[in-house]
Enzyme design. Structure first.
Site, PDB file in Angstrom:
ATOM      1  N   GLY A 239       0.783  -1.328  -0.015  1.00 46.92           N
ATOM      2  CA  GLY A 239       0.175   0.298   0.004  1.00 46.92           C
ATOM      3  C   GLY A 239       0.840   1.221  -0.255  1.00 46.92           C
ATOM      4  O   GLY A 239       0.090   2.423  -0.100  1.00 46.92           O
ATOM      5  N   PRO A 274       4.555  -5.184  -0.379  1.00 43.21           N
ATOM      6  CA  PRO A 274       4.678  -4.019  -1.529  1.00 43.21           C
ATOM      7  C   PRO A 274       4.694  -4.327  -2.742  1.00 43.21           C
ATOM      8  O   PRO A 274       5.088  -5.278  -3.301  1.00 43.21           O
ATOM      9  CB  PRO A 274       6.070  -3.336  -1.043  1.00 43.21           C
ATOM     10  CG  PRO A 274       6.805  -4.372  -0.552  1.00 43.21           C
ATOM     11  CD  PRO A 274       6.041  -5.566   0.117  1.00 43.21           C
ATOM     12  N   GLY A 275       3.906  -3.602  -3.672  1.00 46.32           N
ATOM     13  CA  GLY A 275       4.025  -3.833  -5.171  1.00 46.32           C
ATOM     14  C   GLY A 275       4.563  -2.628  -5.610  1.00 46.32           C
ATOM     15  O   GLY A 275       5.612  -2.430  -6.217  1.00 46.32           O
ATOM     16  N   ARG A 276       3.688  -1.535  -5.708  1.00 46.69           N
ATOM     17  CA  ARG A 276       3.974  -0.426  -6.644  1.00 46.69           C
ATOM     18  C   ARG A 276       4.997   0.301  -6.090  1.00 46.69           C
ATOM     19  O   ARG A 276       5.977   0.851  -7.199  1.00 46.69           O
ATOM     20  CB  ARG A 276       2.594   0.609  -6.212  1.00 46.69           C
ATOM     21  CG  ARG A 276       2.570   1.982  -7.050  1.00 46.69           C
ATOM     22  CD  ARG A 276       1.554   2.684  -6.357  1.00 46.69           C
ATOM     23  NE  ARG A 276       0.538   2.431  -6.154  1.00 46.69           N
ATOM     24  CZ  ARG A 276      -0.671   2.185  -6.800  1.00 46.69           C
ATOM     25  NH1 ARG A 276      -0.536   2.897  -8.035  1.00 46.69           N
ATOM     26  NH2 ARG A 276      -1.969   1.533  -6.394  1.00 46.69           N
ATOM     27  N   CYS A 342     -11.387   2.697 -29.197  1.00 51.87           N
ATOM     28  CA  CYS A 342     -12.358   3.477 -29.553  1.00 51.87           C
ATOM     29  C   CYS A 342     -13.240   3.672 -28.273  1.00 51.87           C
ATOM     30  O   CYS A 342     -14.415   3.015 -28.197  1.00 51.87           O
ATOM     31  CB  CYS A 342     -13.305   2.276 -30.626  1.00 51.87           C
ATOM     32  SG  CYS A 342     -12.430   2.256 -32.101  1.00 51.87           S
TER      33      CYS A 342
HETATM   34  N1  LLP Z   1      -1.427  -6.987  -0.927  1.00 53.97           N
HETATM   35  C1  LLP Z   1      -2.795  -6.979  -1.130  1.00 53.97           C
HETATM   36  C2  LLP Z   1      -3.537  -7.982  -0.638  1.00 53.97           C
HETATM   37  C3  LLP Z   1      -3.157  -6.346  -2.170  1.00 53.97           C
HETATM   38  O1  LLP Z   1      -4.476  -6.318  -2.428  1.00 53.97           O
HETATM   39  C4  LLP Z   1      -2.499  -5.300  -3.070  1.00 53.97           C
HETATM   40  C5  LLP Z   1      -2.825  -4.510  -3.761  1.00 53.97           C
HETATM   41  C6  LLP Z   1      -1.048  -5.275  -2.492  1.00 53.97           C
HETATM   42  C7  LLP Z   1      -0.520  -6.022  -1.488  1.00 53.97           C
HETATM   43  C8  LLP Z   1      -0.062  -4.282  -3.066  1.00 53.97           C
HETATM   44  O2  LLP Z   1      -0.617  -3.114  -2.989  1.00 53.97           O
HETATM   45  P1  LLP Z   1       0.570  -1.980  -3.406  1.00 53.97           P
HETATM   46  O3  LLP Z   1       1.916  -2.133  -2.387  1.00 53.97           O
HETATM   47  O4  LLP Z   1       0.890  -2.112  -4.726  1.00 53.97           O
HETATM   48  O5  LLP Z   1      -0.074  -0.724  -3.274  1.00 53.97           O
HETATM   49  N2  LLP Z   1      -4.481  -1.276  -9.670  1.00 53.97           N
HETATM   50  C9  LLP Z   1      -4.633  -0.249  -8.826  1.00 53.97           C
HETATM   51  C10 LLP Z   1      -3.998  -0.699  -7.565  1.00 53.97           C
HETATM   52  C11 LLP Z   1      -4.815  -2.051  -6.908  1.00 53.97           C
HETATM   53  C12 LLP Z   1      -4.051  -2.525  -5.735  1.00 53.97           C
HETATM   54  C13 LLP Z   1      -4.598  -3.804  -5.381  1.00 53.97           C
HETATM   55  N3  LLP Z   1      -4.118  -4.533  -4.406  1.00 53.97           N
HETATM   56  C14 LLP Z   1      -3.515   0.770  -9.586  1.00 53.97           C
HETATM   57  O6  LLP Z   1      -3.313   0.613 -10.608  1.00 53.97           O
HETATM   58  O7  LLP Z   1      -3.682   1.472  -8.795  1.00 53.97           O
END
Ligand code: LLP
Length: 418
Positions: A239, A274-276, A342
């Protein structure tokens, strides 16, 4: 430190000119900097080094096997939400004991797959799921390690489509009720409770919601321990936000310090997903300008990438910086950057002050490494784009551009229609 820099007005990724990659690979393509990826992971991982922890990269942000491999090699685990992501994590050589599995809709076959691979833990999202996993583990003669994903009812103050920890969201189990479900879980013969999990949302630019959440989870852990329920892992989800435009999210070290201040002496291994923050600013989408179109009182810069390649602007109205791959210094242009799809929502920028792009120029849509390719589709029968990784002064195609044949792979016309 940023590895996307201008050298003599030409955008480079590490030591490779982006324009030269475009010449070989064609456009559009996603481009990732290995050094940036590694740096982001190491800074994040290091920040938690004073306490036992595991960083499980969230595969949904970017699930390319080369990206996963690079992170796994650096010590990451993987947070998965499907059998497909489990398959990818394993292909990337991730040891199963570093894999955590969240998601409200785990299918039976996916549960079997994860049980057979003996992943670290399932993050349970509903009482029924818990019963199903217990059942399936029993049938297979296996045991399932679990955490309950609790919904702490904390407002992360982010875009409503990506907030997940409010009572109104479909995710997790109400924290108030979770104690009761833990008690039930303890009675199940094929379940081993090992932790507590949560995830409150994405692109969070403030520390307070994370600390609030941790506070609530600490109380829960206290109650669980009073009941003799063992809690060895605390999974705080992902997040942490990044800078797309002017956001000023906390630095990972700040985030880690705030969490560690609360979590020391808790006697748990902290898991972060973490992802983003790991991959977002390690990737860009490179596209070519097809046309400059005068529309009423504004310009449309029509590029060869579309919302099928990068859905974020059209889905969430997200801001992505748009940079010229070669700075021409020939003035400015105000307008919308749009794709060929489109749909009126097919845009990358609205009413933006930009370099004076002209037909044939290359543009880089910045901060596109997370939820870029992984959310792309074949809409309008557009082959999905290539993915390229730069490592120092070399570039590698880590996913081929799809062909027209790829588009119809698996399709079949019934005999009677032939
Ligand atoms: N863990 C869980 C259970 C999650 O659902 C998510 C993201 C993460 C970790 C990773 O979160 P991050 O660190 O990346 O914030 N498509 C959207 C974001 C959707 C996130 C969904 N869950 C966008 O492009 O902003």
């Amino acid at each position: 430190m940023n590895y996307f820099n201008y050298v003599n007005n030409r955008l480079s990724c590490e030591n490779v000119s982006v324009a030269s990659i475009a010449e070989t690979v064609g456009t559009p393509f996603y481009l990732y900097s290995h050094k940036t990826l590694m740096r982001h992971f190491e800074v994040f991982d290091q920040a938690f080094s004073p306490i036992p922890h595991r960083i499980c990269f969230s595969a949904k942000a970017n699930s390319n096997v080369a990206i996963l491999r690079a992170l796994v090699k650096a010590g990451a685990g993987v947070d998965i939400v499907s059998g497909g992501e489990l398959f990818r994590a394993l292909q990337a050589g991730c040891p199963p004991d570093r894999i955590v599995y969240s998601g409200v809709g785990k299918r039976d076959d996916e549960i079997v797959f994860a049980l057979e691979k003996d992943i670290l833990m399932f993050n349970i999202e509903s009482p029924q799921e818990l019963a199903v996993i217990n059942d399936m583990a029993g049938r297979l003669g296996l045991r399932a390690r679990i955490s309950i994903r609790v919904n702490p009812d904390v407002n992360p103050h982010t875009h409503p489509h990506i907030s997940t920890g409010l009572r109104e969201n479909k995710f997790g189990i109400d924290i108030e009720q979770s104690l009761e479900y833990y008690r039930q879980a303890r009675e199940l013969s094929n379940i081993d409770i090992i932790g507590v999990a949560c995830h409150i949302g994405s692109q969070i630019t403030d520390i307070a919601p994370f600390v609030d959440t941790l506070d609530r989870l600490k109380k829960l852990i206290g109650l669980l321990r009073q009941q003799g329920i063992d809690v060895r892992y605390l999974d705080l989800g992902g997040g942490l936000g990044i800078t797309y435009n002017k956001e000023a999210p906390p630095h990972p070290t700040e985030y880690a310090s705030a969490l560690m201040a609360e979590a020391t002496n808790l006697g748990v291994t902290l898991i972060l997903e973490p992802g983003r923050v790991i991959v977002g600013n390690a990737g860009v989408l490179v596209t070519k300008v097809l046309y400059i179109k005068e529309g009423g009182d504004k310009h449309f810069i029509v590029v060869d990438a579309g919302m099928n390649d990068l859905a974020r602007p059209s889905l969430y109205g997200s801001y992505h910086e748009i940079q010229p791959v070669i700075r021409q210094g020939t003035g400015r242009l105000r307008g919308d950057v749009v794709g060929p799809i489109c749909e009126s929502t097919d845009f990358f920028a609205k009413n933006r002050d930009l370099d004076a792009f002209k037909r044939g120029d290359l543009a880089a849509v910045m901060s596109a490494g997370a939820y870029g390719f992984s959310m792309s589709s074949n809409y309008n029968s557009r082959p999905r784009v290539a993915e390229v990784m730069v490592i120092d002064d070399e570039f590698f195609i880590i996913r081929n551009r799809e062909s027209y044949d790829d588009l119809i792979r698996g399709e079949a016309v019934p005999e009677s229609l032939r």
